[in-house]
Scaffold this active site. Structure first.
Site, short mmCIF file in Angstrom:
data_model
loop_
_atom_site.label_atom_id
_atom_site.label_comp_id
_atom_site.label_asym_id
_atom_site.label_seq_id
_atom_site.Cartn_x
_atom_site.Cartn_y
_atom_site.Cartn_z
N ASP A 90 0.80 -1.22 0.00
CA ASP A 90 0.00 0.00 0.00
C ASP A 90 0.83 1.27 0.00
OD1 ASP A 90 -2.33 -1.42 -0.12
OD2 ASP A 90 -2.81 -1.25 2.01
N LYS A 100 0.78 1.99 -7.21
CA LYS A 100 -0.19 0.90 -7.04
C LYS A 100 -1.52 1.38 -7.61
CE LYS A 100 -2.22 -2.28 -3.70
NZ LYS A 100 -2.28 -2.74 -2.29
#
Length: 416
Positions: A163, A239
């Site tokens: 993350d 991401k």
């Protein structure tokens, strides 16, 4: 002969046939890993299983207590620095939550294929999920990386939660000038899930760490199947999906390359810094008191006022399009800059670059003293501003650093 976990089997159910590897199951379902890398569950009561091929001995499910083998000659020495994240996690079946419980040594024992690539030295720097990362940890990690390279490591692997991996990759890119590869790797699914991507990602990361790509990079699945991993530059990666195994993409630049799996052949896609071209250096000072502010339609300038009046040393604004905010924000940008607080303009757009010379609003933002962020990703601009303020106190010197490409974060053209 009865099929066991790790065997290749054929499962027939309700007129359909499926072939794959028999995986562990916590339910009454048969879990099968298909050739494309994905897994399916089939109810046991409606299925028949045919054994096709026994698992390779000593290649699957090594006991976790087995010691790591003695170092092999002629293999490179790679240091694995563990910070936690999903690649070092498993499910706590009491709560259903994923918790960080594995060390780097556990990862090595669970993925025996790594032993054919290099010898390893393992260090746990911290064991956290990546949402708990902070700038002071980046500095600690950078020092650990520096020490390992100084002590003779031929490459570095950093296991990290996905993350916030792009923030850490950017931080290491600015803080460590490296003559060897520094590879960040993680997984989207924990090691004990049948669909985990941790093993392939780790093997590809080790392959890159043993290569001549002497940059900070992120190595993760390049597709939803188990066929290749992509090598992303640490300052150009984001991401892009919450859960897909190919979540990471290079933005405004081509990837450095890809690692074919299972052959481990590296195919280059763009230029890169080669092993030994740079001398080892550490620049680990950061100014953590920086903010990233996202502009939204009709947003009040109170957020900018708060940060410029609350001891923050630098501000990155994620503006619209070419790098714009409402005209009512512009006087407050000017006040912040005059108070010695650098303000960097970036864009909410995923692709493209900031250009504040096209429209009147942009020109006024530049007159107020804002710094154009070129095609730097907002999160990378935030990390770079922290780093720039750690290197220089003078706002003009910080402005110069932000406009200068340091680690591939600025590209000449964004027509990718």
């Amino acid at each position: 002969m009865q099929a066991e976990v790790g065997d290749k089997v054929r499962v027939e159910s309700k007129g359909m046939q499926y072939e794959g590897i028999l995986m562990p199951s916590q339910t009454r379902s048969i879990v099968l890993k298909l050739k494309n890398g994905y897994n399916i569950g089939i109810r046991q009561e409606s299925a028949s299983v045919t054994l096709l091929e026994k698992k390779e001995e000593n290649k699957i499910h090594k006991p976790i207590s087995e010691p790591i083998k003695i170092k092999k000659e002629k293999l490179p020495n790679i240091s694995i620095l563990s910070t936690g994240g999903t690649i070092a996690s498993k499910i706590d079946y009491r709560t259903g939550a994923v918790t960080s419980q594995f060390s780097a040594e556990d990862i090595l024992r669970a993925i025996p294929e790594l032993e054919d690539i290099a010898n390893y030295n393992c260090r746990m720097i911290y064991s956290i999920l990546s949402e708990n990362m902070r700038p002071s940890y980046w500095s600690e990690l950078a020092r650990a990386v520096y020490e390992e390279i100084k002590n003779g490591a031929d490459g570095i692997i950093v296991t990290h939660g996905t993350d916030t991996m792009m923030y850490t990759a950017a931080a290491l890119s600015f803080m460590v000038e490296t003559p060897v590869p520094i590879v960040l790797v993680g997984s989207q699914r924990s090691a004990d899930r049948p669909s985990s991507d941790n093993a392939m990602n780790a093997v590809c990361a080790a392959t890159v760490a043993a290569s001549d790509i002497a940059e900070v990079c992120v190595v993760m699945h390049g597709s939803t199947s188990d066929d290749f991993c992509t090598i992303h530059r640490g300052t150009k990666v984001r991401k892009m999906h919450t859960s897909r195994r190919d979540a990471f993409q290079s933005i405004n630049a081509k990837p450095i390359g890809r690692v074919e799996y299972p052959s481990r052949e590296i195919k280059m896609l763009s230029g890169y810094v080669k092993r030994g071209e740079k001398k080892l250096a550490l620049h680990d000072k950061l100014e953590p008191k920086c903010a990233l502010i996202k502009y939204a339609t009709g947003a009040s300038s109170e957020s900018l006022l708060f940060h410029s009046g609350s001891g923050y040393k630098g501000i990155v604004i994620e503006g619209t399009g070419l790098g714009h905010v409402s005209t009512e924000w512009i006087p407050h940008i000017k006040n912040a800059v005059e108070a010695g607080i650098p303000v960097v303009m970036t864009s909410q757009c995923i692709y493209g670059r900031v250009c504040d010379r096209v429209y009147d609003t942009g020109r006024d933002i530049l007159k107020a003293g804002a710094i154009e962020g070129e095609d730097i990703l907002p999160e990378v601009a935030l990390v770079k501003l922290m780093w720039a303020l750690g290197q220089a106190a003078d706002i003009e010197k910080v402005r110069e650093i932000m406009r200068t490409g340091i680690a591939g974060e600025i590209t000449r053209s964004t027509c990718i």
